[in-house]
Design a protein around this motif. Structure first.
Motif, PDB file in Angstrom:
ATOM      1  N   GLY A   1     -10.340  -1.703  -4.855  1.00  0.00           N
ATOM      2  CA  GLY A   1     -10.452  -1.910  -3.410  1.00  0.00           C
ATOM      3  C   GLY A   1     -10.287  -0.624  -2.616  1.00  0.00           C
ATOM      4  N   GLU A   2     -10.329  -0.750  -1.291  1.00  0.00           N
ATOM      5  CA  GLU A   2     -10.249   0.387  -0.377  1.00  0.00           C
ATOM      6  C   GLU A   2      -9.179   0.132   0.677  1.00  0.00           C
ATOM      7  OE1 GLU A   2     -14.105   0.702   1.325  1.00  0.00           O
ATOM      8  OE2 GLU A   2     -14.996   1.681  -0.436  1.00  0.00           O
ATOM      9  N   ILE A   3      -8.572   1.196   1.160  1.00  0.00           N
ATOM     10  CA  ILE A   3      -7.604   1.119   2.260  1.00  0.00           C
ATOM     11  C   ILE A   3      -7.978   2.207   3.256  1.00  0.00           C
ATOM     12  CG2 ILE A   3      -5.185   1.295   2.954  1.00  0.00           C
ATOM     13  CD1 ILE A   3      -4.448   0.555   0.050  1.00  0.00           C
ATOM     14  N   TRP A   4      -8.236   1.800   4.483  1.00  0.00           N
ATOM     15  CA  TRP A   4      -8.634   2.742   5.527  1.00  0.00           C
ATOM     16  C   TRP A   4      -7.522   2.891   6.554  1.00  0.00           C
ATOM     17  CZ3 TRP A   4     -13.365   5.364   5.832  1.00  0.00           C
ATOM     18  CH2 TRP A   4     -14.293   5.017   4.841  1.00  0.00           C
ATOM     19  N   ILE A   5      -7.158   4.128   6.861  1.00  0.00           N
ATOM     20  CA  ILE A   5      -6.197   4.422   7.918  1.00  0.00           C
ATOM     21  C   ILE A   5      -6.767   5.536   8.781  1.00  0.00           C
ATOM     22  CG2 ILE A   5      -3.892   5.286   8.486  1.00  0.00           C
ATOM     23  CD1 ILE A   5      -2.829   4.105   5.947  1.00  0.00           C
TER      24      ILE A   5
ATOM     25  N   LYS B   1       5.039  -8.677  -0.682  1.00  0.00           N
ATOM     26  CA  LYS B   1       5.074  -8.109   0.666  1.00  0.00           C
ATOM     27  C   LYS B   1       5.335  -6.597   0.651  1.00  0.00           C
ATOM     28  CE  LYS B   1       8.463 -10.712   2.065  1.00  0.00           C
ATOM     29  NZ  LYS B   1       8.799 -11.305   0.750  1.00  0.00           N
ATOM     30  N   THR B   2       6.394  -6.200  -0.043  1.00  0.00           N
ATOM     31  CA  THR B   2       6.732  -4.776  -0.078  1.00  0.00           C
ATOM     32  C   THR B   2       5.638  -3.974  -0.763  1.00  0.00           C
ATOM     33  OG1 THR B   2       9.128  -5.138   0.022  1.00  0.00           O
ATOM     34  CG2 THR B   2       8.387  -3.083  -0.984  1.00  0.00           C
ATOM     35  N   SER B   3       5.059  -4.526  -1.812  1.00  0.00           N
ATOM     36  CA  SER B   3       3.961  -3.832  -2.498  1.00  0.00           C
ATOM     37  C   SER B   3       2.796  -3.600  -1.546  1.00  0.00           C
ATOM     38  CB  SER B   3       3.489  -4.642  -3.711  1.00  0.00           C
ATOM     39  OG  SER B   3       4.516  -4.743  -4.681  1.00  0.00           O
ATOM     40  N   LEU B   4       2.484  -4.610  -0.729  1.00  0.00           N
ATOM     41  CA  LEU B   4       1.390  -4.468   0.232  1.00  0.00           C
ATOM     42  C   LEU B   4       1.692  -3.373   1.250  1.00  0.00           C
ATOM     43  CD1 LEU B   4      -1.320  -5.373   1.378  1.00  0.00           C
ATOM     44  CD2 LEU B   4      -0.123  -7.149   2.658  1.00  0.00           C
ATOM     45  N   LEU B   5       2.920  -3.344   1.777  1.00  0.00           N
ATOM     46  CA  LEU B   5       3.276  -2.306   2.741  1.00  0.00           C
ATOM     47  C   LEU B   5       3.169  -0.921   2.112  1.00  0.00           C
ATOM     48  CD1 LEU B   5       6.294  -3.637   4.833  1.00  0.00           C
ATOM     49  CD2 LEU B   5       3.859  -3.983   5.163  1.00  0.00           C
ATOM     50  N   SER B   6       3.630  -0.792   0.867  1.00  0.00           N
ATOM     51  CA  SER B   6       3.562   0.499   0.173  1.00  0.00           C
ATOM     52  C   SER B   6       2.121   0.949  -0.021  1.00  0.00           C
ATOM     53  CB  SER B   6       4.267   0.409  -1.181  1.00  0.00           C
ATOM     54  OG  SER B   6       5.650   0.168  -1.002  1.00  0.00           O
ATOM     55  N   LEU B   7       1.228   0.003  -0.296  1.00  0.00           N
ATOM     56  CA  LEU B   7      -0.195   0.330  -0.422  1.00  0.00           C
ATOM     57  C   LEU B   7      -0.773   0.766   0.919  1.00  0.00           C
ATOM     58  CD1 LEU B   7      -1.328  -2.623  -2.712  1.00  0.00           C
ATOM     59  CD2 LEU B   7      -1.302  -0.198  -3.346  1.00  0.00           C
ATOM     60  N   LEU B   8      -0.431   0.025   1.975  1.00  0.00           N
ATOM     61  CA  LEU B   8      -0.987   0.328   3.291  1.00  0.00           C
ATOM     62  C   LEU B   8      -0.520   1.681   3.817  1.00  0.00           C
ATOM     63  CD1 LEU B   8      -0.716  -3.176   4.999  1.00  0.00           C
ATOM     64  CD2 LEU B   8      -2.744  -2.088   4.033  1.00  0.00           C
ATOM     65  N   ALA B   9       0.663   2.126   3.370  1.00  0.00           N
ATOM     66  CA  ALA B   9       1.176   3.428   3.797  1.00  0.00           C
ATOM     67  C   ALA B   9       0.750   4.556   2.865  1.00  0.00           C
ATOM     68  CB  ALA B   9       2.694   3.377   3.875  1.00  0.00           C
ATOM     69  N   GLY B  10       0.031   4.227   1.804  1.00  0.00           N
ATOM     70  CA  GLY B  10      -0.390   5.256   0.865  1.00  0.00           C
ATOM     71  C   GLY B  10       0.710   5.722  -0.064  1.00  0.00           C
ATOM     72  N   LEU B  11       1.806   4.971  -0.127  1.00  0.00           N
ATOM     73  CA  LEU B  11       2.885   5.328  -1.054  1.00  0.00           C
ATOM     74  C   LEU B  11       2.505   4.954  -2.486  1.00  0.00           C
ATOM     75  CD1 LEU B  11       5.848   4.076   1.142  1.00  0.00           C
ATOM     76  CD2 LEU B  11       5.332   6.465   0.593  1.00  0.00           C
ATOM     77  N   ASP B  12       1.710   3.907  -2.628  1.00  0.00           N
ATOM     78  CA  ASP B  12       1.160   3.504  -3.920  1.00  0.00           C
ATOM     79  C   ASP B  12      -0.353   3.391  -3.772  1.00  0.00           C
ATOM     80  OD1 ASP B  12       3.640   3.225  -5.293  1.00  0.00           O
ATOM     81  OD2 ASP B  12       3.953   1.302  -4.295  1.00  0.00           O
ATOM     82  N   LEU B  13      -1.048   3.387  -4.901  1.00  0.00           N
ATOM     83  CA  LEU B  13      -2.504   3.239  -4.883  1.00  0.00           C
ATOM     84  C   LEU B  13      -2.899   1.925  -5.547  1.00  0.00           C
ATOM     85  CD1 LEU B  13      -3.730   6.838  -5.753  1.00  0.00           C
ATOM     86  CD2 LEU B  13      -3.840   5.677  -3.542  1.00  0.00           C
ATOM     87  N   PRO B  14      -3.906   1.250  -5.032  1.00  0.00           N
ATOM     88  CA  PRO B  14      -4.350  -0.011  -5.619  1.00  0.00           C
ATOM     89  C   PRO B  14      -5.168   0.219  -6.891  1.00  0.00           C
ATOM     90  CG  PRO B  14      -5.791   0.566  -3.809  1.00  0.00           C
ATOM     91  CD  PRO B  14      -4.717   1.615  -3.846  1.00  0.00           C
ATOM     92  N   THR B  15      -5.245  -0.786  -7.725  1.00  0.00           N
ATOM     93  CA  THR B  15      -6.078  -0.692  -8.928  1.00  0.00           C
ATOM     94  C   THR B  15      -7.546  -0.887  -8.582  1.00  0.00           C
ATOM     95  OG1 THR B  15      -5.634  -3.033  -9.315  1.00  0.00           O
ATOM     96  CG2 THR B  15      -4.258  -1.451 -10.497  1.00  0.00           C
TER      97      THR B  15
END
Length: 203
Positions: free
Chosen positions: A24-28, A8-22
């Motif tokens: 896929g894409e994240i749009w904000i 859960k926390t990892s997902l939130l960190s990815l969605l906020a751009g605090l971490d980057l995924p290995t």
């Protein structure tokens, strides 16, 4: 929602751009953030995402007012102090304006963190177990603030273990297991699936 270690926390960190995924894409807000550098992601958070951490992440040498003002000062906003004072009143800290974080209770520090996250009028407010470890009365105060924010149109994404409060506050639930979303649905649908509640609670 999900048991400890489900991602859960990892997902939130990815969605906020605090971490980057290995992968896929994240749009904000129209930006594909995995293509942005660290400074660009920080600017995107500053303008569009408010993040409330489990550990508050307040600056110890600043007063409550200065902590809340900080995001707007980084942007160069001219009305930072006026907005910060209004937000401190909104999170019931108008009598703690000149206190430093170590002079505040855990609940007051969390309220302060919420006020700071709201300072730049974020399109999305993210809270990572914002009520964890707090006394019941303080937790109730935080939920009241969140309910008020939702009524005013604020989008909120959160992790929390208080299932009853979540049922009342949120429109959409996502159950995570081993880093994947395995179910999503409304509060009404979740109430009709006790087996999912047991999985969420880890029993």
């Amino acid at each position: 929602m999900g048991t400890s270690g489900s991602g859960k926390t990892s997902l939130l960190s990815l969605l906020a751009g605090l971490d980057l995924p290995t992968e896929g894409e994240i749009w904000i807000n129209g930006s594909e953030i995995t293509q942005l550098n660290e400074e660009q992601r920080a600017n995107l958070r500053l303008n569009h995402v408010g993040f409330v951490f489990q550990g508050f992440q307040l600056l110890a040498n600043l007063t409550a007012l200065e902590n809340v003002m900080l995001p707007s000062e980084l942007r160069g906003d001219k009305d930072a102090e006026d907005r910060a004072l209004k937000l401190l009143d909104r999170v019931e800290l108008s009598n703690r304006v000149h206190h430093q974080p170590n002079q505040l209770s855990g609940g007051e520090q969390q309220m302060l963190a919420i006020g700071r996250a709201l300072m730049t009028n974020p399109k999305l407010l993210i809270l990572d177990e914002a009520t964890e470890g707090l006394a019941p009365l303080i937790r109730d105060e935080i939920w009241r603030v969140l309910e008020s924010l939702k009524e005013q149109g604020q989008s909120i994404l959160l992790i929390d273990k208080n299932l009853e409060q979540l049922m009342r506050l949120v429109d959409q639930h996502f159950l995570m297991e081993r880093g994947r979303i395995v179910w999503e649905g409304t509060s009404k649908e979740l109430r009709q699936k006790p087996e999912l509640i047991r999985r969420y609670l880890g029993i």
